[in-house]
Design an enzyme around this catalytic site. Structure first.
Site, short mmCIF file in Angstrom:
data_model
loop_
_atom_site.label_atom_id
_atom_site.label_comp_id
_atom_site.label_asym_id
_atom_site.label_seq_id
_atom_site.Cartn_x
_atom_site.Cartn_y
_atom_site.Cartn_z
N CYS A 112 18.54 -26.48 3.23
CA CYS A 112 19.89 -25.95 3.09
C CYS A 112 19.95 -24.42 3.15
CB CYS A 112 20.55 -26.51 1.84
SG CYS A 112 22.35 -26.42 1.94
N ARG A 147 34.05 -27.38 2.43
CA ARG A 147 32.59 -27.47 2.41
C ARG A 147 32.19 -28.86 2.90
NH1 ARG A 147 29.95 -23.63 -0.35
NH2 ARG A 147 28.10 -24.92 -0.57
N HIS A 214 19.40 -32.24 0.62
CA HIS A 214 18.88 -32.12 -0.74
C HIS A 214 18.60 -33.54 -1.21
CE1 HIS A 214 20.30 -27.97 -1.34
NE2 HIS A 214 21.40 -28.32 -0.75
#
Ligand code: GLN
Length: 261
Positions: A112, A147, A214
């Site tokens: 990320c 997002r 993640h």
């Protein structure tokens, strides 16, 4: 992932028990969201269970990175604020060593925010721009819109191996675009991936891998942990002694299910 009990079956594997995996975590204090540090624990345990030595070094702001000292270099995710702090140090102090290490066959894994920093640049908007090290030919930009958050699954094919699924969780404001010729890490099956539109997730150039996943990534995808260990030790993944992966396989199934796969 249990810490006890016999993990080594009778099957003989490569003589990896005389080897040591030397791992360097870059900026472990600043670049560690969603417990990305769990990826390091996963590598450590899977080495330990096979009798492979494991050395973990950290390299933070102001510290020199020694290119020949590590088999695997790891950079986790981070907030924009923390990325800004690390980026300058990464580019000015560590980029040459990072390139030399990767050129020499070390594995580089970035998640990320770390992935964004391995690219060419990260445009934050409001005139703010973070320069990256350019190990991956990608650029990232903040753009209008939500997002990109949620569970994600991608299909990955590494070195002629059969296609496998990586499952995880993504949460990024940046949209990443691959330059022409830059290989993605995988194809999005569920979720957003690099930019929510291209259908690609992550980027890979040889042993350098960047991904938005993640989870942490490796506890949910033990097959990738083994690929990384083997590649960093320069042995074939099939030559690692197998482990009892009942719990790890269940974690993988849960992550896939969460992504709707
Ligand atoms: N700060 C970056 C973004 O929002 C990366 C976030 C992360 O590492 N999860 O795009």
């Amino acid at each position: 992932m249990s810490d006890t009990g016999p993990r080594l079956p009778a099957t003989a594997g490569a003589r990896v028990d005389s080897m040591t995996l030397r791992v360097c975590a870059l900026y472990p204090d600043l670049m560690n969201i969603y417990a990305d540090r769990g990826n390091l624990l996963m590598l450590q345990r899977r080495c330990q269970w096979r009798g492979i030595g494991f050395e973990l070094t950290s390299c933070g702001i102001g510290e020199e990175l020694s290119p020949a000292a590590h088999d695997l270099i790891y950079l986790g995710g981070g907030q924009d604020r923390d990325q800004l702090i690390c980026a300058r140090d990464l580019v000015e102090r560590k980029a040459d060593a990072l390139r030399a290490a990767a050129g020499d066959g070390a594995v580089v894994l970035a998640v990320c925010g770390g992935y964004q920093l391995l690219g060419r640049s990260y445009e934050l908007g409001r005139g703010e721009r973070i320069e990256g090290v350019g190990l991956l030919d990608v650029v990232t930009a903040r753009e209008p819109g939500e997002r990109l958050i949620g569970n994600v699954a991608i299909e990955v094919e590494l070195d002629g191996e059969r296609p496998r699924v990586l499952a995880g969780f993504e949460n990024h404001g940046g949209r990443t675009r691959l330059s022409e010729g830059q290989e993605p890490l995988g194809r999005v099956l569920k979720g957003f991936g690099n930019d929510g539109a291209s259908g690609w997730e992550g980027a890979r150039t040889g042993n350098v891998i960047g991904t938005y996943l993640h989870g942490p990534l490796l506890p949910k995808n033990s097959w990738l942990a083994d690929w990384l260990i083997a590649t960093a030790l320069r042995v074939s993944p099939g030559s690692l002694p197998p482990l009892d992966d009942a719990l790890e396989d269940e974690a993988h199934r849960c992550a896939r299910r969460a992504a709707g796969l």
